[in-house]
Write a protein that holds these residues in place. Structure first.
Motif, PDB file in Angstrom:
ATOM      1  N   GLU A 175       0.826  -1.219   0.000  1.00 27.98           N
ATOM      2  CA  GLU A 175       0.000   0.000   0.000  1.00 27.98           C
ATOM      3  C   GLU A 175       0.857   1.265   0.000  1.00 27.98           C
ATOM      4  O   GLU A 175       0.394   2.339  -0.380  1.00 27.98           O
ATOM      5  N   LYS A 176       2.130   1.146   0.398  1.00 29.78           N
ATOM      6  CA  LYS A 176       3.076   2.283   0.373  1.00 29.78           C
ATOM      7  C   LYS A 176       4.175   2.023  -0.656  1.00 29.78           C
ATOM      8  O   LYS A 176       5.289   2.552  -0.533  1.00 29.78           O
TER       9      LYS A 176
ATOM     10  N   SER B   8       9.752   2.075  -2.885  1.00 27.43           N
ATOM     11  CA  SER B   8       9.676   3.523  -3.158  1.00 27.43           C
ATOM     12  C   SER B   8      10.574   4.350  -2.243  1.00 27.43           C
ATOM     13  O   SER B   8      10.395   5.556  -2.111  1.00 27.43           O
TER      14      SER B   8
ATOM     15  N   GLN C  97      12.472   5.756   1.215  1.00 25.27           N
ATOM     16  CA  GLN C  97      12.044   6.114   2.567  1.00 25.27           C
ATOM     17  C   GLN C  97      10.540   6.381   2.627  1.00 25.27           C
ATOM     18  O   GLN C  97       9.987   7.044   1.739  1.00 25.27           O
TER      19      GLN C  97
ATOM     20  N   SER D  29       5.559   9.245   4.567  1.00 27.47           N
ATOM     21  CA  SER D  29       4.422   9.513   5.457  1.00 27.47           C
ATOM     22  C   SER D  29       4.799   9.302   6.917  1.00 27.47           C
ATOM     23  O   SER D  29       4.112   9.732   7.829  1.00 27.47           O
TER      24      SER D  29
ATOM     25  N   TYR E 197      18.905  13.135   9.439  1.00 25.67           N
ATOM     26  CA  TYR E 197      18.849  12.077   8.430  1.00 25.67           C
ATOM     27  C   TYR E 197      20.179  11.316   8.324  1.00 25.67           C
ATOM     28  O   TYR E 197      20.216  10.172   7.884  1.00 25.67           O
TER      29      TYR E 197
ATOM     30  N   VAL F 280      19.671   8.592  10.517  1.00 30.17           N
ATOM     31  CA  VAL F 280      18.738   7.616   9.913  1.00 30.17           C
ATOM     32  C   VAL F 280      19.527   6.692   8.970  1.00 30.17           C
ATOM     33  O   VAL F 280      19.341   5.470   8.969  1.00 30.17           O
ATOM     34  N   LEU F 281      20.424   7.276   8.199  1.00 27.98           N
ATOM     35  CA  LEU F 281      21.232   6.473   7.266  1.00 27.98           C
ATOM     36  C   LEU F 281      22.176   5.549   8.027  1.00 27.98           C
ATOM     37  O   LEU F 281      22.266   4.350   7.728  1.00 27.98           O
TER      38      LEU F 281
ATOM     39  N   VAL G 178       8.346  -0.162  -9.847  1.00 29.84           N
ATOM     40  CA  VAL G 178       9.171   1.037  -9.671  1.00 29.84           C
ATOM     41  C   VAL G 178      10.153   0.866  -8.502  1.00 29.84           C
ATOM     42  O   VAL G 178       9.821   0.295  -7.455  1.00 29.84           O
TER      43      VAL G 178
ATOM     44  N   ILE H  13      13.812   5.566 -10.462  1.00 26.02           N
ATOM     45  CA  ILE H  13      13.734   7.026 -10.318  1.00 26.02           C
ATOM     46  C   ILE H  13      14.653   7.444  -9.184  1.00 26.02           C
ATOM     47  O   ILE H  13      14.508   6.970  -8.045  1.00 26.02           O
TER      48      ILE H  13
ATOM     49  N   PHE I 103      15.269  11.273  -4.916  1.00 27.63           N
ATOM     50  CA  PHE I 103      15.777  12.109  -3.816  1.00 27.63           C
ATOM     51  C   PHE I 103      15.646  13.609  -4.131  1.00 27.63           C
ATOM     52  O   PHE I 103      15.197  14.395  -3.310  1.00 27.63           O
TER      53      PHE I 103
HETATM   54  O1  T3D Z   1      14.854   9.781   6.438  1.00 23.52           O
HETATM   55  C1  T3D Z   1      15.020  10.256   5.283  1.00 23.52           C
HETATM   56  O2  T3D Z   1      14.111  10.797   4.645  1.00 23.52           O
HETATM   57  C2  T3D Z   1      16.353  10.117   4.640  1.00 23.52           C
HETATM   58  C3  T3D Z   1      16.376   8.982   3.661  1.00 23.52           C
HETATM   59  C4  T3D Z   1      15.974   9.143   2.385  1.00 23.52           C
HETATM   60  C5  T3D Z   1      15.987   8.036   1.409  1.00 23.52           C
HETATM   61  C6  T3D Z   1      14.948   8.180   0.308  1.00 23.52           C
HETATM   62  O3  T3D Z   1      14.562   7.168  -0.217  1.00 23.52           O
HETATM   63  S1  T3D Z   1      14.407   9.744  -0.142  1.00 23.52           S
HETATM   64  C7  T3D Z   1      13.255   9.387  -1.451  1.00 23.52           C
HETATM   65  C8  T3D Z   1      11.911   8.919  -0.913  1.00 23.52           C
HETATM   66  N1  T3D Z   1      11.047   8.396  -1.959  1.00 23.52           N
HETATM   67  C9  T3D Z   1      10.404   9.187  -2.789  1.00 23.52           C
HETATM   68  O4  T3D Z   1      10.516  10.393  -2.791  1.00 23.52           O
HETATM   69  C10 T3D Z   1       9.457   8.492  -3.753  1.00 23.52           C
HETATM   70  C11 T3D Z   1       8.026   8.922  -3.456  1.00 23.52           C
HETATM   71  N2  T3D Z   1       7.109   8.235  -4.331  1.00 23.52           N
HETATM   72  C12 T3D Z   1       6.945   8.582  -5.615  1.00 23.52           C
HETATM   73  O5  T3D Z   1       7.576   9.468  -6.150  1.00 23.52           O
HETATM   74  C13 T3D Z   1       5.893   7.825  -6.372  1.00 23.52           C
HETATM   75  O6  T3D Z   1       5.010   7.232  -5.455  1.00 23.52           O
HETATM   76  C14 T3D Z   1       6.488   6.728  -7.297  1.00 23.52           C
HETATM   77  C15 T3D Z   1       7.194   7.406  -8.464  1.00 23.52           C
HETATM   78  C16 T3D Z   1       7.424   5.794  -6.545  1.00 23.52           C
HETATM   79  C17 T3D Z   1       5.313   5.889  -7.875  1.00 23.52           C
HETATM   80  O7  T3D Z   1       4.345   6.742  -8.432  1.00 23.52           O
HETATM   81  P1  T3D Z   1       2.882   6.183  -8.764  1.00 23.52           P
HETATM   82  O8  T3D Z   1       2.156   7.285  -9.452  1.00 23.52           O
HETATM   83  O9  T3D Z   1       3.010   4.893  -9.480  1.00 23.52           O
HETATM   84  O10 T3D Z   1       2.216   5.837  -7.348  1.00 23.52           O
HETATM   85  P2  T3D Z   1       1.614   6.860  -6.270  1.00 23.52           P
HETATM   86  O11 T3D Z   1       0.177   7.100  -6.543  1.00 23.52           O
HETATM   87  O12 T3D Z   1       2.506   8.049  -6.146  1.00 23.52           O
HETATM   88  O13 T3D Z   1       1.777   5.999  -4.911  1.00 23.52           O
HETATM   89  C18 T3D Z   1       0.850   4.987  -4.551  1.00 23.52           C
HETATM   90  C19 T3D Z   1       0.651   5.074  -3.052  1.00 23.52           C
HETATM   91  O14 T3D Z   1       1.903   4.807  -2.413  1.00 23.52           O
HETATM   92  C20 T3D Z   1       0.234   6.483  -2.612  1.00 23.52           C
HETATM   93  O15 T3D Z   1      -0.602   6.346  -1.484  1.00 23.52           O
HETATM   94  P3  T3D Z   1      -2.212   6.616  -1.607  1.00 23.52           P
HETATM   95  O16 T3D Z   1      -2.368   7.989  -2.152  1.00 23.52           O
HETATM   96  O17 T3D Z   1      -2.678   5.556  -2.554  1.00 23.52           O
HETATM   97  O18 T3D Z   1      -2.690   6.426  -0.204  1.00 23.52           O
HETATM   98  C21 T3D Z   1       1.567   7.088  -2.198  1.00 23.52           C
HETATM   99  O19 T3D Z   1       1.419   8.127  -1.261  1.00 23.52           O
HETATM  100  C22 T3D Z   1       2.246   5.893  -1.563  1.00 23.52           C
HETATM  101  N3  T3D Z   1       3.726   6.058  -1.588  1.00 23.52           N
HETATM  102  C23 T3D Z   1       4.521   5.963  -2.652  1.00 23.52           C
HETATM  103  N4  T3D Z   1       5.770   6.186  -2.297  1.00 23.52           N
HETATM  104  C24 T3D Z   1       5.764   6.419  -0.972  1.00 23.52           C
HETATM  105  C25 T3D Z   1       4.443   6.336  -0.520  1.00 23.52           C
HETATM  106  N5  T3D Z   1       4.107   6.543   0.766  1.00 23.52           N
HETATM  107  C26 T3D Z   1       5.110   6.829   1.617  1.00 23.52           C
HETATM  108  N6  T3D Z   1       6.391   6.925   1.238  1.00 23.52           N
HETATM  109  C27 T3D Z   1       6.765   6.730  -0.028  1.00 23.52           C
HETATM  110  N7  T3D Z   1       8.069   6.781  -0.394  1.00 23.52           N
END
Ligand code: T3D
Length: 257
Positions: free
Chosen positions: A22-23, A62, A64, A67, A75, A78-79, A104, A128, A131
């Motif tokens: 779901e996330k 996806s 970190q 939410s 951070y 966290v790392l 993805v 993708i 960050f």
């Molecule tokens: O502590 C720290 O922060 C430091 C560490 C950092 C490390 C990192 O990884 S930073 C980068 C974090 N990740 C992102 O920024 C990616 C966020 N997600 C997206 O950009 C998109 O969701 C995707 C490109 C991965 C996929 O897009 P799409 O259109 O196929 O799906 P969606 O509709 O965006 O997501 C579906 C659901 O998953 C949605 O929830 P909902 O609206 O159905 O209730 C979305 O909020 C949830 N979701 C997706 N990615 C995350 C997430 N929820 C929480 N965290 C996520 N990373």
């Protein structure tokens, strides 16, 4: 026994499935703990000779969980506490680790895939460097592995622009070992993992250890490391079996020792 992952074993392969669909399988502190535990279990289990990491549902991971992100935390900590030990655990595991990228892979989810030894991508997979879209920098070994996989210029482009890279583009860049049609993805990953699990595991572990080390070594050191590794490999059952099988014109039966 696990809440955020599924751990299964079959045919010498440990399957670790990130299980928060779901996330899109975003990382939480609990998922870090459970993943690291699973990798330790796989490392200690002599029957396990290959590890597959994949995602439940339509995503690989996806990154970190935004939410759950506690922005009062440093951070860097966290790392240090979650991501860095995870990446080190994958790299130091002397068995092949396959990222089966079913959808993805974003942010640290992409980093997780880059740290694995092999990346098999479903035709539905994408990467993708997310960050930058939240004002952060690539982490979890991303700045180490990405330029080594695709070269400095392309790595800069991907990290700074953060554009989606489709599976076929990732293959053209050398980011993935293979792209597989979604309908046959799981069976093909299974066949690949079972193939690796029936190979000389000790030799694969040594290749992995010293290939990683070679990035920080000069030729003299690499030559000596190869001598050390060959000394060890030369004493394994699998080496003797490989030579016997060759001489007897039969298929070798490796046991991973
Ligand atoms: O502590 C720290 O922060 C430091 C560490 C950092 C490390 C990192 O990884 S930073 C980068 C974090 N990740 C992102 O920024 C990616 C966020 N997600 C997206 O950009 C998109 O969701 C995707 C490109 C991965 C996929 O897009 P799409 O259109 O196929 O799906 P969606 O509709 O965006 O997501 C579906 C659901 O998953 C949605 O929830 P909902 O609206 O159905 O209730 C979305 O909020 C949830 N979701 C997706 N990615 C995350 C997430 N929820 C929480 N965290 C996520 N990373």
């Amino acid at each position: 026994m696990y809440e955020t992952i599924i751990y299964e074993t079959r045919a010498g392969v440990a399957w670790v499935t990130l299980n928060r669909p779901e996330k899109l399988n975003a990382f939480t502190p609990l998922m870090h703990k459970e993943l690291q535990k699973a990798l330790k279990v796989a490392e200690r289990d002599e029957e396990i000779r290959a590890v597959v990491i994949t995602g439940a549902g339509r995503a690989f991971c996806s990154g970190q969980d935004l939410s759950n992100d506690d922005q009062t935390l440093d951070y860097g900590d966290v790392l240090r506490e979650g991501y860095n030990p995870l990446i080190q655990a994958i790299v130091s595991l002397e068995k092949p680790v396959i990222a089966a990228i079913n959808g993805v892979a974003a942010g640290a989810g992409a980093s997780l895939a880059f740290a694995c030894d092999f990346r098999l991508a479903s035709s539905q997979a994408s990467f993708i460097e997310a960050f930058i879209h939240v004002g952060l920098v690539p982490d979890s070994g991303n700045l180490y592995f990405l330029p080594r996989l695709v070269g400095h210029a392309k790595a800069m482009e991907l990290a700074v622009l953060g554009e989606k890279v489709r599976a076929d583009e990732a293959a053209a860049l050398g980011l993935v070992t293979n792209v597989i049609e979604d309908e046959i993805f799981v069976s093909q990953v299974e066949a690949f993992a079972v193939r690796l699990a029936s190979m000389p595991t000790k030799a694969i572990g040594l290749i992995k250890r010293y290939m990683h080390k070679s990035w920080d070594s000069d030729l003299t050191e690499v030559l000596e490391d190869e001598a050390i590794a060959q000394s060890t490999a030369g004493q394994t059952y699998d080496h003797k079996e490989g030579v016997s099988a060759f001489m007897e014109k039969r298929k070798p039966s490796f046991i991973g020792k």
